[in-house]
Design an enzyme around this catalytic site. Structure first.
Site, PDB file in Angstrom:
ATOM      1  N   ASP A   1      33.718 -26.442 -43.399  1.00  0.00           N
ATOM      2  CA  ASP A   1      34.899 -25.644 -43.751  1.00  0.00           C
ATOM      3  C   ASP A   1      36.150 -26.135 -43.042  1.00  0.00           C
ATOM      4  O   ASP A   1      36.073 -26.968 -42.130  1.00  0.00           O
ATOM      5  CB  ASP A   1      34.647 -24.155 -43.449  1.00  0.00           C
ATOM      6  CG  ASP A   1      33.995 -23.924 -42.090  1.00  0.00           C
ATOM      7  OD1 ASP A   1      34.143 -24.791 -41.209  1.00  0.00           O
ATOM      8  OD2 ASP A   1      33.344 -22.890 -41.904  1.00  0.00           O
TER       9      ASP A   1
ATOM     10  N   ASN B   1      29.379 -11.323 -38.107  1.00  0.00           N
ATOM     11  CA  ASN B   1      29.216 -10.505 -39.323  1.00  0.00           C
ATOM     12  C   ASN B   1      28.232 -11.145 -40.301  1.00  0.00           C
ATOM     13  O   ASN B   1      28.159 -10.753 -41.459  1.00  0.00           O
ATOM     14  CB  ASN B   1      30.568 -10.280 -40.013  1.00  0.00           C
ATOM     15  CG  ASN B   1      31.209 -11.582 -40.479  1.00  0.00           C
ATOM     16  OD1 ASN B   1      30.679 -12.664 -40.248  1.00  0.00           O
ATOM     17  ND2 ASN B   1      32.350 -11.481 -41.136  1.00  0.00           N
TER      18      ASN B   1
ATOM     19  N   HIS C   1      28.270 -14.323 -41.356  1.00  0.00           N
ATOM     20  CA  HIS C   1      28.749 -15.404 -42.218  1.00  0.00           C
ATOM     21  C   HIS C   1      28.152 -16.748 -41.826  1.00  0.00           C
ATOM     22  O   HIS C   1      27.823 -16.989 -40.665  1.00  0.00           O
ATOM     23  CB  HIS C   1      30.281 -15.441 -42.307  1.00  0.00           C
ATOM     24  CG  HIS C   1      31.016 -15.991 -41.122  1.00  0.00           C
ATOM     25  ND1 HIS C   1      32.208 -15.466 -40.675  1.00  0.00           N
ATOM     26  CD2 HIS C   1      30.762 -17.033 -40.304  1.00  0.00           C
ATOM     27  CE1 HIS C   1      32.639 -16.163 -39.651  1.00  0.00           C
ATOM     28  NE2 HIS C   1      31.773 -17.127 -39.404  1.00  0.00           N
TER      29      HIS C   1
ATOM     30  N   GLU D   1      31.934 -15.124 -46.152  1.00  0.00           N
ATOM     31  CA  GLU D   1      32.024 -13.796 -45.554  1.00  0.00           C
ATOM     32  C   GLU D   1      31.130 -12.812 -46.309  1.00  0.00           C
ATOM     33  O   GLU D   1      30.671 -13.104 -47.421  1.00  0.00           O
ATOM     34  CB  GLU D   1      33.484 -13.318 -45.618  1.00  0.00           C
ATOM     35  CG  GLU D   1      34.467 -14.200 -44.840  1.00  0.00           C
ATOM     36  CD  GLU D   1      34.415 -13.987 -43.331  1.00  0.00           C
ATOM     37  OE1 GLU D   1      33.352 -13.634 -42.785  1.00  0.00           O
ATOM     38  OE2 GLU D   1      35.467 -14.185 -42.693  1.00  0.00           O
TER      39      GLU D   1
END
Ligand code: GLP
Length: 263
Positions: A86, A154, A156, A161
Protein backbone atom coordinates in the site's frame (compact mmCIF):
# COMPACT_ATOMS: atom_id res chain seq x y z
CA UNK A 1 19.66 -14.89 15.29
CA UNK A 2 21.19 -17.94 13.72
CA UNK A 3 19.90 -18.45 10.22
CA UNK A 4 17.62 -21.48 10.35
CA UNK A 5 17.60 -21.96 14.09
CA UNK A 6 15.07 -20.70 16.59
CA UNK A 7 15.52 -22.17 20.05
CA UNK A 8 12.83 -24.52 21.33
CA UNK A 9 12.29 -22.36 24.43
CA UNK A 10 11.37 -19.23 22.50
CA UNK A 11 8.79 -20.98 20.30
CA UNK A 12 6.50 -22.15 23.04
CA UNK A 13 3.19 -22.77 21.31
CA UNK A 14 2.25 -24.05 17.92
CA UNK A 15 -1.27 -24.91 16.90
CA UNK A 16 -3.59 -24.90 13.92
CA UNK A 17 -6.70 -22.82 13.48
CA UNK A 18 -8.69 -23.79 10.38
CA UNK A 19 -5.95 -24.17 7.80
CA UNK A 20 -3.83 -21.48 9.45
CA UNK A 21 -0.73 -22.33 11.44
CA UNK A 22 -0.26 -20.22 14.55
CA UNK A 23 2.98 -19.87 16.50
CA UNK A 24 3.32 -17.90 19.70
CA UNK A 25 6.70 -16.61 20.85
CA UNK A 26 7.87 -15.19 24.16
CA UNK A 27 8.66 -11.76 22.72
CA UNK A 28 8.23 -9.64 19.62
CA UNK A 29 11.98 -9.94 18.99
CA UNK A 30 11.73 -13.73 18.89
CA UNK A 31 8.63 -13.69 16.69
CA UNK A 32 10.39 -11.26 14.34
CA UNK A 33 13.51 -13.44 14.22
CA UNK A 34 11.36 -16.43 13.30
CA UNK A 35 9.72 -14.48 10.48
CA UNK A 36 13.13 -13.38 9.20
CA UNK A 37 14.31 -16.99 9.24
CA UNK A 38 11.23 -18.11 7.31
CA UNK A 39 11.81 -15.42 4.66
CA UNK A 40 15.53 -16.19 4.40
CA UNK A 41 14.78 -19.87 3.95
CA UNK A 42 12.22 -19.15 1.25
CA UNK A 43 14.69 -16.92 -0.62
CA UNK A 44 17.47 -19.51 -0.28
CA UNK A 45 15.13 -22.12 -1.80
CA UNK A 46 13.96 -19.82 -4.57
CA UNK A 47 16.25 -16.85 -5.32
CA UNK A 48 13.76 -15.64 -7.95
CA UNK A 49 11.04 -15.36 -5.31
CA UNK A 50 8.28 -12.75 -5.57
CA UNK A 51 7.82 -11.17 -2.15
CA UNK A 52 4.88 -9.10 -0.95
CA UNK A 53 6.08 -6.59 1.66
CA UNK A 54 4.41 -4.56 4.40
CA UNK A 55 5.23 -1.34 6.22
CA UNK A 56 4.35 -0.18 9.74
CA UNK A 57 6.20 -0.66 13.01
CA UNK A 58 5.74 -4.40 13.14
CA UNK A 59 8.15 -5.55 10.40
CA UNK A 60 11.03 -3.25 11.37
CA UNK A 61 12.91 -5.95 13.32
CA UNK A 62 12.36 -8.43 10.49
CA UNK A 63 13.83 -6.00 7.97
CA UNK A 64 16.78 -5.34 10.29
CA UNK A 65 17.51 -9.07 10.37
CA UNK A 66 17.18 -9.40 6.60
CA UNK A 67 19.55 -6.45 6.18
CA UNK A 68 22.07 -8.06 8.52
CA UNK A 69 21.84 -11.34 6.63
CA UNK A 70 22.68 -9.57 3.36
CA UNK A 71 25.48 -7.41 4.77
CA UNK A 72 27.12 -10.45 6.36
CA UNK A 73 26.91 -12.39 3.10
CA UNK A 74 24.40 -14.96 4.36
CA UNK A 75 21.67 -13.99 1.94
CA UNK A 76 21.03 -12.20 -1.33
CA UNK A 77 17.84 -10.68 -2.70
CA UNK A 78 19.45 -9.69 -6.00
CA UNK A 79 17.08 -11.86 -8.03
CA UNK A 80 13.94 -11.32 -5.93
CA UNK A 81 10.95 -9.24 -7.00
CA UNK A 82 8.92 -7.22 -4.49
CA UNK A 83 5.46 -5.71 -4.34
CA UNK A 84 4.49 -3.40 -1.52
CA UNK A 85 1.01 -3.62 -0.10
CA UNK A 86 0.00 0.00 0.00
CA UNK A 87 0.87 3.69 -0.19
CA UNK A 88 -0.63 6.92 1.08
CA UNK A 89 -2.42 8.91 -1.63
CA UNK A 90 -0.85 12.26 -2.44
CA UNK A 91 2.65 11.44 -1.21
CA UNK A 92 5.57 11.40 -3.61
CA UNK A 93 7.99 8.51 -3.13
CA UNK A 94 10.64 10.99 -1.94
CA UNK A 95 8.45 12.22 0.92
CA UNK A 96 9.83 10.85 4.23
CA UNK A 97 6.33 9.75 5.30
CA UNK A 98 5.72 7.75 2.13
CA UNK A 99 5.90 3.98 2.39
CA UNK A 100 8.38 4.09 -0.49
CA UNK A 101 10.75 6.10 1.72
CA UNK A 102 10.10 3.75 4.66
CA UNK A 103 11.06 0.77 2.49
CA UNK A 104 14.28 2.44 1.38
CA UNK A 105 15.22 3.31 4.96
CA UNK A 106 14.29 -0.01 6.55
CA UNK A 107 15.28 -2.47 3.83
CA UNK A 108 16.09 -1.54 0.25
CA UNK A 109 19.05 0.77 0.95
CA UNK A 110 20.60 -1.84 3.25
CA UNK A 111 20.22 -4.85 1.00
CA UNK A 112 20.80 -5.83 -2.61
CA UNK A 113 17.25 -5.77 -4.00
CA UNK A 114 17.38 -4.72 -7.64
CA UNK A 115 15.60 -1.39 -8.28
CA UNK A 116 13.97 -2.65 -11.44
CA UNK A 117 12.28 -5.50 -9.58
CA UNK A 118 10.85 -3.32 -6.80
CA UNK A 119 7.14 -2.61 -7.37
CA UNK A 120 5.60 0.25 -5.44
CA UNK A 121 2.29 2.05 -5.76
CA UNK A 122 2.86 5.66 -6.87
CA UNK A 123 1.09 7.73 -4.21
CA UNK A 124 1.60 10.89 -6.25
CA UNK A 125 -0.11 9.54 -9.37
CA UNK A 126 -2.60 12.07 -10.76
CA UNK A 127 -5.08 9.34 -11.62
CA UNK A 128 -5.30 6.90 -8.69
CA UNK A 129 -7.72 4.59 -10.53
CA UNK A 130 -5.28 4.20 -13.38
CA UNK A 131 -2.38 3.72 -10.96
CA UNK A 132 -4.34 0.99 -9.14
CA UNK A 133 -4.97 -0.75 -12.47
CA UNK A 134 -1.28 -0.51 -13.42
CA UNK A 135 -0.25 -2.09 -10.11
CA UNK A 136 -2.95 -4.79 -10.33
CA UNK A 137 -1.75 -5.71 -13.85
CA UNK A 138 1.85 -5.98 -12.62
CA UNK A 139 0.66 -8.28 -9.82
CA UNK A 140 -1.19 -10.49 -12.28
CA UNK A 141 1.97 -10.86 -14.35
CA UNK A 142 4.08 -11.84 -11.32
CA UNK A 143 2.04 -13.66 -8.66
CA UNK A 144 3.38 -13.32 -5.14
CA UNK A 145 5.11 -16.39 -3.68
CA UNK A 146 5.34 -15.13 -0.11
CA UNK A 147 3.34 -12.22 1.28
CA UNK A 148 4.40 -10.60 4.57
CA UNK A 149 1.59 -8.88 6.47
CA UNK A 150 1.09 -6.90 9.62
CA UNK A 151 -2.31 -6.48 11.27
CA UNK A 152 -4.12 -3.28 12.16
CA UNK A 153 -5.65 -3.07 15.63
CA UNK A 154 -9.03 -2.96 13.82
CA UNK A 155 -8.14 -6.13 11.90
CA UNK A 156 -7.07 -4.47 8.67
CA UNK A 157 -4.51 -6.08 6.37
CA UNK A 158 -2.80 -3.72 3.96
CA UNK A 159 -5.26 -0.85 4.20
CA UNK A 160 -8.31 -3.08 3.79
CA UNK A 161 -10.37 -1.50 6.49
CA UNK A 162 -13.39 -3.12 8.17
CA UNK A 163 -16.10 -3.56 5.53
CA UNK A 164 -13.60 -4.61 2.84
CA UNK A 165 -14.86 -7.62 0.91
CA UNK A 166 -13.06 -10.85 0.08
CA UNK A 167 -13.16 -10.01 -3.64
CA UNK A 168 -11.67 -6.50 -3.24
CA UNK A 169 -8.78 -5.56 -5.55
CA UNK A 170 -6.15 -2.81 -5.66
CA UNK A 171 -7.97 0.47 -5.07
CA UNK A 172 -7.95 3.81 -3.32
CA UNK A 173 -9.63 3.67 0.11
CA UNK A 174 -10.53 6.11 2.86
CA UNK A 175 -8.71 5.33 6.10
CA UNK A 176 -10.72 4.72 9.26
CA UNK A 177 -10.50 6.98 12.31
CA UNK A 178 -8.77 4.15 14.23
CA UNK A 179 -6.10 3.78 11.55
CA UNK A 180 -5.53 7.54 11.33
CA UNK A 181 -4.96 7.58 15.08
CA UNK A 182 -2.74 4.49 15.13
CA UNK A 183 -0.52 5.81 12.33
CA UNK A 184 -0.24 9.35 13.71
CA UNK A 185 2.76 8.43 15.86
CA UNK A 186 4.66 7.05 12.88
CA UNK A 187 4.74 10.40 11.05
CA UNK A 188 8.09 12.02 10.43
CA UNK A 189 7.23 15.29 8.68
CA UNK A 190 3.47 15.43 8.11
CA UNK A 191 1.18 16.88 10.78
CA UNK A 192 -1.69 14.54 9.90
CA UNK A 193 -1.98 11.09 8.38
CA UNK A 194 -3.27 11.28 4.77
CA UNK A 195 -6.98 10.50 4.60
CA UNK A 196 -6.68 8.04 1.70
CA UNK A 197 -4.38 5.27 0.57
CA UNK A 198 -4.13 2.87 -2.33
CA UNK A 199 -3.93 -0.73 -1.16
CA UNK A 200 -3.83 -4.23 -2.56
CA UNK A 201 -7.27 -5.73 -2.04
CA UNK A 202 -8.12 -8.81 0.00
CA UNK A 203 -8.34 -10.87 -3.21
CA UNK A 204 -4.87 -9.70 -4.25
CA UNK A 205 -3.47 -10.69 -0.85
CA UNK A 206 -5.21 -14.08 -0.93
CA UNK A 207 -3.71 -14.61 -4.40
CA UNK A 208 -0.27 -15.08 -2.80
CA UNK A 209 0.93 -18.69 -2.68
CA UNK A 210 1.80 -18.38 1.00
CA UNK A 211 1.30 -15.70 3.62
CA UNK A 212 3.16 -14.82 6.79
CA UNK A 213 1.43 -12.49 9.22
CA UNK A 214 3.26 -10.99 12.18
CA UNK A 215 1.31 -9.39 15.03
CA UNK A 216 2.89 -8.22 18.27
CA UNK A 217 1.76 -6.29 21.31
CA UNK A 218 -1.46 -6.21 23.29
CA UNK A 219 -3.03 -3.57 21.00
CA UNK A 220 -3.39 -6.36 18.42
CA UNK A 221 -4.83 -9.01 20.78
CA UNK A 222 -8.51 -8.35 20.06
CA UNK A 223 -7.97 -8.30 16.29
CA UNK A 224 -5.84 -11.46 16.49
CA UNK A 225 -8.62 -13.31 18.30
CA UNK A 226 -11.32 -12.26 15.82
CA UNK A 227 -9.15 -12.96 12.79
CA UNK A 228 -7.99 -16.41 13.91
CA UNK A 229 -11.02 -17.70 15.79
CA UNK A 230 -13.97 -15.67 14.54
CA UNK A 231 -14.52 -17.08 11.05
CA UNK A 232 -14.34 -15.03 7.85
CA UNK A 233 -16.06 -11.66 8.13
CA UNK A 234 -15.62 -8.22 6.59
CA UNK A 235 -15.84 -6.76 10.11
CA UNK A 236 -12.31 -8.10 10.75
CA UNK A 237 -10.69 -8.21 7.29
CA UNK A 238 -7.70 -10.29 8.50
CA UNK A 239 -10.19 -13.08 9.21
CA UNK A 240 -10.38 -13.76 5.45
CA UNK A 241 -6.91 -15.28 5.82
CA UNK A 242 -8.64 -18.32 7.36
CA UNK A 243 -9.87 -19.18 3.83
CA UNK A 244 -6.29 -19.48 2.49
CA UNK A 245 -4.47 -22.85 2.61
CA UNK A 246 -0.99 -21.54 3.53
CA UNK A 247 -1.10 -18.86 6.22
CA UNK A 248 1.37 -18.77 9.08
CA UNK A 249 0.70 -16.46 12.03
CA UNK A 250 3.69 -15.37 14.13
CA UNK A 251 2.57 -13.82 17.43
CA UNK A 252 4.13 -12.71 20.65
CA UNK A 253 2.46 -13.55 23.97
CA UNK A 254 0.78 -10.15 24.23
CA UNK A 255 -0.89 -10.40 20.83
CA UNK A 256 -1.98 -13.99 21.56
CA UNK A 257 -3.45 -13.40 24.99
CA UNK A 258 -7.14 -13.56 24.00
CA UNK A 259 -6.83 -16.75 21.93
CA UNK A 260 -8.66 -19.77 23.27
CA UNK A 261 -5.79 -22.17 22.83
CA UNK A 262 -4.60 -24.86 22.45
CA UNK A 263 -7.23 -26.70 20.45
C1 GLP B 1 -0.45 0.01 8.53
C2 GLP B 1 -0.27 -0.68 7.17
C3 GLP B 1 -0.39 -2.15 7.33
C4 GLP B 1 0.22 -2.53 8.65
C5 GLP B 1 -0.73 -2.08 9.75
C6 GLP B 1 -0.20 -2.26 11.13
O1 GLP B 1 -1.00 1.23 8.46
N1 GLP B 1 -1.11 -0.25 6.13
O2 GLP B 1 0.24 -2.80 6.25
O3 GLP B 1 0.38 -3.90 8.74
O4 GLP B 1 -1.15 -0.77 9.48
O5 GLP B 1 0.75 -1.29 11.41
P1 GLP B 1 1.78 -1.42 12.61
O6 GLP B 1 2.70 -2.53 12.24
O7 GLP B 1 2.48 -0.10 12.65
O8 GLP B 1 1.02 -1.71 13.84
Amino acid sequence: MTFGAISAQSRFEVFSANSNRVEVFASSAEASDAVAVAILRAVAENPDIVLGLATGNTPRKVYAQLSRAVSSGRASFARATTFNLDEYCGLHKAHPDSFAAYMRRELFDKTDFSDDRINLIDGAAQDSVREARRFADALLRKPIDLQLLGLGSNGHIGFNEPGSTIDSRVRCVELSAETLLANQETLIELQDVPSHATTMGIADILGARSIIILATGSAKAQAVRHCIEGGPSATWPGSFLSTHPHVHWFLDQDAARFLEKPR
